[in-house]
Scaffold this active site. Structure first.
Site, mmCIF file in Angstrom:
data_model
loop_
_atom_site.group_PDB
_atom_site.id
_atom_site.type_symbol
_atom_site.label_atom_id
_atom_site.label_comp_id
_atom_site.label_asym_id
_atom_site.label_seq_id
_atom_site.Cartn_x
_atom_site.Cartn_y
_atom_site.Cartn_z
ATOM 1 N N LEU A 84 0.723 -1.213 -0.170
ATOM 2 C CA LEU A 84 -0.060 0.058 -0.104
ATOM 3 C C LEU A 84 0.816 1.317 0.001
ATOM 4 C CD1 LEU A 84 -2.670 -0.994 2.411
ATOM 5 C CD2 LEU A 84 -2.861 -1.078 -0.001
ATOM 6 N N ASP B 275 3.480 5.613 -6.862
ATOM 7 C CA ASP B 275 2.943 5.655 -5.349
ATOM 8 C C ASP B 275 2.964 6.995 -5.009
ATOM 9 O OD1 ASP B 275 3.256 2.901 -6.101
ATOM 10 O OD2 ASP B 275 5.200 2.763 -5.042
HETATM 11 P P1 ADP Z 1 5.580 -0.505 1.244
HETATM 12 O O1 ADP Z 1 4.919 -1.131 0.512
HETATM 13 O O2 ADP Z 1 4.604 -0.277 2.693
HETATM 14 O O3 ADP Z 1 6.004 1.030 0.819
HETATM 15 P P2 ADP Z 1 8.352 -0.431 1.860
HETATM 16 O O4 ADP Z 1 9.261 -1.509 2.461
HETATM 17 O O5 ADP Z 1 8.498 0.102 0.435
HETATM 18 O O6 ADP Z 1 6.737 -0.854 2.127
HETATM 19 O O7 ADP Z 1 8.390 0.680 3.134
HETATM 20 C C1 ADP Z 1 8.090 0.456 4.273
HETATM 21 C C2 ADP Z 1 9.020 1.275 5.274
HETATM 22 O O8 ADP Z 1 8.649 2.628 5.341
HETATM 23 C C3 ADP Z 1 9.283 0.871 6.679
HETATM 24 O O9 ADP Z 1 9.929 -0.255 6.823
HETATM 25 C C4 ADP Z 1 9.658 2.098 7.369
HETATM 26 O O10 ADP Z 1 10.865 2.296 7.095
HETATM 27 C C5 ADP Z 1 8.920 3.107 6.458
HETATM 28 N N1 ADP Z 1 7.570 3.547 7.230
HETATM 29 C C6 ADP Z 1 6.323 3.367 6.679
HETATM 30 N N2 ADP Z 1 5.216 3.711 7.482
HETATM 31 C C7 ADP Z 1 6.041 4.205 8.484
HETATM 32 C C8 ADP Z 1 5.656 4.578 9.998
HETATM 33 N N3 ADP Z 1 4.234 4.862 10.273
HETATM 34 N N4 ADP Z 1 6.652 5.051 10.815
HETATM 35 C C9 ADP Z 1 7.854 4.844 10.594
HETATM 36 N N5 ADP Z 1 8.160 4.515 9.314
HETATM 37 C C10 ADP Z 1 7.421 3.982 8.503
#
Ligand code: ADP
Ligand code: MG
Length: 395
Positions: free
Chosen positions: A135, A182
């Site tokens: 997402l 995105d």
């Molecule tokens: P996604 O498909 O959800 O984008 P990614 O691996 O690309 O998955 O990104 C996820 C990363 O974004 C997490 O590991 C973290 O580092 C960061 N992240 C997302 N939401 C948060 C949040 N609420 N607080 C801190 N970091 C977050």
């Protein structure tokens, strides 16, 4: 967009609330932003082929509270992870052991590279987008940070500049070669609309998506097959191979966007059957997306849903980027009248399916799917329910 629509999407911003867990970090000069996660209704593996995608922003978001400091220090706090990180504006150090600071610092670095004088600040980050579920929580974090910096340092960047800057942050600082969808969806999202985005020109149009009585249900397989990243690269090369074969006869073709099914039959089918199937899926998916937009304009979500099933079929049998878990979940809902449509979402080989479901049937469907999934695959299902909401805003 006419004036009235513009105003109604702006008015929506007033309905988003500051999360309670950010309140402790708010001072008189604090800027607070909200930037949502996204879904993609149809148009998969089309972005790198210069095609169309159809994303929407959702009701789950990242939130940043940013307060300027008198010095050049950057103090970051993840409310959800209860972790801190700090560095200075003249030494933007990537964090080695925590990933989250890098999504923020990458954006700071891009502001500095753009010549915008960013000073020291404190930032607190929270959010309710499931992480790593497809997402795009990462894009949401980047865009929330970019909006906050834009406001705090009066940079006056327009929305598209913010989108591109956030994408560069992920590409260059985090090192993930994501496309533009995105960040685009997070920033440009609009309540009860999907975004028809042309990945070739970045031209976009809003299409109405009436969510009355309908929920978007994401069913998370909880698997990520390692095949995914290698096969992604193989698909990109197969599509390029197809383009090269067409170019031998049609010199002005530069991507699959310029190729129709007749050209494909003529140039690729006799030469390479596998490449033909890959390319055919992409061309059909673009056409499907354009037809699906007509369904939306006619208010026909049932017809739209059928195209989602067709999209899945193409991804599974022609493009071959699905997996048994994703196929199982789509097959499970296929004959349920309360489900309008379903398909795998994202790159494939794991992740979520996206389902359009009648509101009243959602809970029972989740319970049934979870039990069936565990019985068949021995794995736990996760489920998220989403609505379509507006894009990045100040709170
Ligand atoms: P996604 O498909 O959800 O984008 P990614 O691996 O690309 O998955 O990104 C996820 C990363 O974004 C997490 O590991 C973290 O580092 C960061 N992240 C997302 N939401 C948060 C949040 N609420 N607080 C801190 N970091 C977050
Ligand atoms: Mg991401």
């Amino acid at each position: 967009m006419n004036k009235q629509q513009e105003q109604s999407s702006d008015l929506r911003a007033g309905s988003y609330r500051i999360p309670d867990n950010l309140r402790a970090y708010i001072q008189p000069e604090t800027v607070i932003t909200r930037s949502p996660g996204r879904i993609n209704l149809i148009g998969e593996h089309t972005d790198y082929n210069n095609g169309f995608v159809l994303p929407a922003a959702i009701d789950k978001a990242a939130y940043v509270a940013m307060t300027p400091r008198a010095d050049q220090e950057i103090h970051l706090y993840s409310v959800d992870m209860e972790e801190r990180y700090h560095c200075t504006t003249d030494n933007i150090n990537a964090s080695a052991d925590m990933s989250w600071p890098n999504y923020i610092l990458g954006v700071v670095q891009q502001f500095l590279l753009a010549g915008i004088a960013v000073g020291g600040f404190d930032a607190a980050l929270t959010g309710d987008i499931p992480i790593g579920a497809g997402l795009s929580s990462s894009a949401a974090v980047e865009c929330a940070v970019a909006f906050a910096l834009n406001k705090l340092y009066v940079a006056n960047l327009d929305k598209l500049s913010i989108v591109k800057l956030a994408q560069r942050a992920e590409n260059q600082f985090v090192g993930v070669q994501c496309g533009i969808m995105d960040q685009f969806a997070s920033v440009f999202g609009k309540y009860n609309h999907v975004i028809k985005l042309d990945c070739r020109s970045l031209a976009y149009e809003y299409e109405p998506f009436n969510m009355d009585g309908i929920k978007v249900l994401l069913l998370d397989t909880n698997v990520k097959h390692s095949l995914g990243s290698t096969e992604y690269n193989v698909r990109r090369i197969q599509c390029e191979t197809g383009v090269a074969l067409v170019q031998q006869r049609y010199g002005n073709v530069t991507s699959l966007r310029d190729v129709d099914l007749a050209m494909l039959d003529e140039c690729v089918k006799p030469a390479d059957e596998l490449v033909y199937r890959r390319c055919r899926y992409v061309i059909e998916e673009n056409n499907r997306l354009l037809n699906a937009c007509r369904d939306l304009e006619a208010g026909n979500l049932r017809a739209f849903g059928k195209r989602m099933y067709q999209s899945h079929e193409g991804l599974s049998t022609m493009y071959e980027v699905s997996c048994p878990e994703l196929d199982f979940l789509v097959d499970y809902v296929r004959d349920k009248p309360a489900v309008l449509g379903a398909r795998m979402m994202g790159g494939g080989f794991g992740g979520c399916t996206i389902n359009l479901v009648e509101e009243g049937a959602v809970d029972a469907l989740i319970a049934g799917a979870a039990a069936a999934y565990t019985a068949a695959k021995g794995k736990t299902l996760k489920a998220y329910v989403a609505r379509i909401e507006s894009g990045t805003c100040l709170l």
